[in-house]
Design a protein around this motif. Structure first.
Motif, PDB file in Angstrom:
ATOM      1  N   CYS A   1       0.824  -1.210   0.000  1.00  0.00           N
ATOM      2  CA  CYS A   1       0.000   0.000   0.000  1.00  0.00           C
ATOM      3  C   CYS A   1       0.858   1.261   0.000  1.00  0.00           C
ATOM      4  O   CYS A   1       0.496   2.250  -0.634  1.00  0.00           O
ATOM      5  CB  CYS A   1      -0.944  -0.016   1.199  1.00  0.00           C
ATOM      6  SG  CYS A   1      -2.262  -1.229   1.020  1.00  0.00           S
TER       7      CYS A   1
ATOM      8  N   CYS B   1       1.962   1.765  -3.494  1.00  0.00           N
ATOM      9  CA  CYS B   1       0.881   2.203  -4.390  1.00  0.00           C
ATOM     10  C   CYS B   1       0.376   3.602  -4.085  1.00  0.00           C
ATOM     11  O   CYS B   1      -0.345   4.183  -4.886  1.00  0.00           O
ATOM     12  CB  CYS B   1      -0.275   1.213  -4.314  1.00  0.00           C
ATOM     13  SG  CYS B   1       0.079  -0.365  -5.089  1.00  0.00           S
TER      14      CYS B   1
ATOM     15  N   GLU C   1      -2.539  -1.154 -11.895  1.00  0.00           N
ATOM     16  CA  GLU C   1      -3.921  -0.811 -11.562  1.00  0.00           C
ATOM     17  C   GLU C   1      -4.541  -1.866 -10.650  1.00  0.00           C
ATOM     18  O   GLU C   1      -5.241  -1.540  -9.695  1.00  0.00           O
ATOM     19  CB  GLU C   1      -4.734  -0.675 -12.847  1.00  0.00           C
ATOM     20  CG  GLU C   1      -6.170  -0.284 -12.612  1.00  0.00           C
ATOM     21  CD  GLU C   1      -6.956  -0.177 -13.899  1.00  0.00           C
ATOM     22  OE1 GLU C   1      -8.146   0.129 -13.803  1.00  0.00           O
ATOM     23  OE2 GLU C   1      -6.393  -0.396 -14.981  1.00  0.00           O
ATOM     24  N   GLU C   2      -4.292  -3.129 -10.919  1.00  0.00           N
ATOM     25  CA  GLU C   2      -4.840  -4.205 -10.093  1.00  0.00           C
ATOM     26  C   GLU C   2      -4.286  -4.164  -8.677  1.00  0.00           C
ATOM     27  O   GLU C   2      -5.006  -4.391  -7.703  1.00  0.00           O
ATOM     28  CB  GLU C   2      -4.556  -5.561 -10.724  1.00  0.00           C
ATOM     29  CG  GLU C   2      -5.324  -5.807 -11.992  1.00  0.00           C
ATOM     30  CD  GLU C   2      -4.984  -7.150 -12.609  1.00  0.00           C
ATOM     31  OE1 GLU C   2      -4.105  -7.857 -12.073  1.00  0.00           O
ATOM     32  OE2 GLU C   2      -5.599  -7.490 -13.623  1.00  0.00           O
ATOM     33  N   GLU C   3      -2.999  -3.855  -8.539  1.00  0.00           N
ATOM     34  CA  GLU C   3      -2.398  -3.758  -7.210  1.00  0.00           C
ATOM     35  C   GLU C   3      -3.011  -2.597  -6.434  1.00  0.00           C
ATOM     36  O   GLU C   3      -3.291  -2.721  -5.240  1.00  0.00           O
ATOM     37  CB  GLU C   3      -0.886  -3.564  -7.315  1.00  0.00           C
ATOM     38  CG  GLU C   3      -0.153  -4.791  -7.812  1.00  0.00           C
ATOM     39  CD  GLU C   3       1.310  -4.512  -8.089  1.00  0.00           C
ATOM     40  OE1 GLU C   3       2.092  -5.470  -8.070  1.00  0.00           O
ATOM     41  OE2 GLU C   3       1.673  -3.341  -8.346  1.00  0.00           O
ATOM     42  N   MET C   4      -3.228  -1.484  -7.099  1.00  0.00           N
ATOM     43  CA  MET C   4      -3.806  -0.328  -6.433  1.00  0.00           C
ATOM     44  C   MET C   4      -5.249  -0.616  -6.013  1.00  0.00           C
ATOM     45  O   MET C   4      -5.664  -0.261  -4.914  1.00  0.00           O
ATOM     46  CB  MET C   4      -3.761   0.893  -7.342  1.00  0.00           C
ATOM     47  CG  MET C   4      -4.148   2.170  -6.630  1.00  0.00           C
ATOM     48  SD  MET C   4      -3.877   3.641  -7.603  1.00  0.00           S
ATOM     49  CE  MET C   4      -5.035   3.408  -8.918  1.00  0.00           C
ATOM     50  N   LEU C   5      -6.027  -1.273  -6.879  1.00  0.00           N
ATOM     51  CA  LEU C   5      -7.394  -1.628  -6.517  1.00  0.00           C
ATOM     52  C   LEU C   5      -7.417  -2.580  -5.334  1.00  0.00           C
ATOM     53  O   LEU C   5      -8.257  -2.462  -4.440  1.00  0.00           O
ATOM     54  CB  LEU C   5      -8.119  -2.241  -7.712  1.00  0.00           C
ATOM     55  CG  LEU C   5      -8.533  -1.265  -8.796  1.00  0.00           C
ATOM     56  CD1 LEU C   5      -9.101  -2.022  -9.990  1.00  0.00           C
ATOM     57  CD2 LEU C   5      -9.528  -0.278  -8.268  1.00  0.00           C
ATOM     58  N   TRP C   6      -6.491  -3.552  -5.308  1.00  0.00           N
ATOM     59  CA  TRP C   6      -6.450  -4.467  -4.172  1.00  0.00           C
ATOM     60  C   TRP C   6      -6.076  -3.723  -2.894  1.00  0.00           C
ATOM     61  O   TRP C   6      -6.631  -3.986  -1.832  1.00  0.00           O
ATOM     62  CB  TRP C   6      -5.439  -5.593  -4.423  1.00  0.00           C
ATOM     63  CG  TRP C   6      -5.448  -6.588  -3.314  1.00  0.00           C
ATOM     64  CD1 TRP C   6      -6.250  -7.681  -3.209  1.00  0.00           C
ATOM     65  CD2 TRP C   6      -4.642  -6.567  -2.136  1.00  0.00           C
ATOM     66  NE1 TRP C   6      -5.996  -8.339  -2.050  1.00  0.00           N
ATOM     67  CE2 TRP C   6      -5.004  -7.677  -1.360  1.00  0.00           C
ATOM     68  CE3 TRP C   6      -3.660  -5.718  -1.665  1.00  0.00           C
ATOM     69  CZ2 TRP C   6      -4.414  -7.955  -0.141  1.00  0.00           C
ATOM     70  CZ3 TRP C   6      -3.070  -5.996  -0.447  1.00  0.00           C
ATOM     71  CH2 TRP C   6      -3.448  -7.099   0.300  1.00  0.00           C
ATOM     72  N   CYS C   7      -5.168  -2.769  -3.011  1.00  0.00           N
ATOM     73  CA  CYS C   7      -4.729  -2.005  -1.849  1.00  0.00           C
ATOM     74  C   CYS C   7      -5.871  -1.161  -1.281  1.00  0.00           C
ATOM     75  O   CYS C   7      -6.068  -1.116  -0.070  1.00  0.00           O
ATOM     76  CB  CYS C   7      -3.550  -1.121  -2.227  1.00  0.00           C
ATOM     77  SG  CYS C   7      -2.927  -0.119  -0.885  1.00  0.00           S
ATOM     78  N   PHE C   8      -6.647  -0.510  -2.134  1.00  0.00           N
ATOM     79  CA  PHE C   8      -7.705   0.386  -1.657  1.00  0.00           C
ATOM     80  C   PHE C   8      -9.019  -0.327  -1.386  1.00  0.00           C
ATOM     81  O   PHE C   8      -9.746   0.041  -0.470  1.00  0.00           O
ATOM     82  CB  PHE C   8      -7.943   1.516  -2.662  1.00  0.00           C
ATOM     83  CG  PHE C   8      -6.848   2.538  -2.666  1.00  0.00           C
ATOM     84  CD1 PHE C   8      -6.594   3.302  -1.548  1.00  0.00           C
ATOM     85  CD2 PHE C   8      -6.062   2.721  -3.788  1.00  0.00           C
ATOM     86  CE1 PHE C   8      -5.580   4.243  -1.540  1.00  0.00           C
ATOM     87  CE2 PHE C   8      -5.046   3.655  -3.792  1.00  0.00           C
ATOM     88  CZ  PHE C   8      -4.804   4.420  -2.659  1.00  0.00           C
ATOM     89  N   MET C   9      -9.347  -1.341  -2.178  1.00  0.00           N
ATOM     90  CA  MET C   9     -10.655  -1.973  -2.053  1.00  0.00           C
ATOM     91  C   MET C   9     -10.616  -3.363  -1.430  1.00  0.00           C
ATOM     92  O   MET C   9     -11.657  -3.918  -1.107  1.00  0.00           O
ATOM     93  CB  MET C   9     -11.311  -2.052  -3.427  1.00  0.00           C
ATOM     94  CG  MET C   9     -11.549  -0.693  -4.032  1.00  0.00           C
ATOM     95  SD  MET C   9     -12.335  -0.766  -5.622  1.00  0.00           S
ATOM     96  CE  MET C   9     -13.959  -1.270  -5.170  1.00  0.00           C
TER      97      MET C   9
ATOM     98  N   ARG D   1     -11.049  -9.320  -4.123  1.00  0.00           N
ATOM     99  CA  ARG D   1     -12.300  -9.347  -4.885  1.00  0.00           C
ATOM    100  C   ARG D   1     -13.340 -10.257  -4.253  1.00  0.00           C
ATOM    101  O   ARG D   1     -14.523 -10.031  -4.397  1.00  0.00           O
ATOM    102  CB  ARG D   1     -12.036  -9.827  -6.311  1.00  0.00           C
ATOM    103  CG  ARG D   1     -11.313  -8.809  -7.123  1.00  0.00           C
ATOM    104  CD  ARG D   1     -11.186  -9.298  -8.530  1.00  0.00           C
ATOM    105  NE  ARG D   1     -10.510  -8.283  -9.315  1.00  0.00           N
ATOM    106  CZ  ARG D   1     -10.740  -8.086 -10.580  1.00  0.00           C
ATOM    107  NH1 ARG D   1     -11.587  -8.840 -11.213  1.00  0.00           N
ATOM    108  NH2 ARG D   1     -10.100  -7.149 -11.224  1.00  0.00           N
TER     109      ARG D   1
END
Length: 109
Positions: free
Chosen positions: A15, A18, A28-36, A39
């Protein structure tokens, strides 16, 4: 989850990597996993959520159908206030039938 980590990297380091604006080194996938977050929820969280939502669904359907049946079958219950309660019960029943399904569907995914 481990797909995003570099060797010997923790989730806090991921995090930090990112969110660093001076040196952004993140997909982009790493950032989405970090913030959200991940899945999908783990099974140990899906089962209690599913049981809780099914209990709400069953008690709501049984209670609202009971209210509707009592108001329909007893002529003494045909008052303006009870017609309002009947419409609320039907509205709640429709919300349970159509809304709870999608809530359960998207919480399990």
């Amino acid at each position: 989850m481990e797909d995003f980590f570099r060797p010997n990297e923790t989730s806090e380091q991921l995090c930090a990597r990112c969110t660093n604006l001076t040196y952004f080194d993140c997909t982009e996938e790493e950032m989405l996993w970090c913030f959200m977050g991940p899945r999908r929820l783990p099974l140990l969280r899906i089962v209690p959520i599913t049981v809780f939502l099914l209990m709400i669904f069953l008690t709501g359907v049984v209670g609202n159908v009971a209210v509707c049946l009592v108001i329909i079958r007893h002529p003494a219950m045909h008052t303006d206030t009870n017609y309002y309660l009947f419409s609320l019960a039907v509205s709640d029943l429709l919300l349970l039938l159509f809304g709870e399904y999608f809530l359960l569907y998207y919480s399990v995914l």
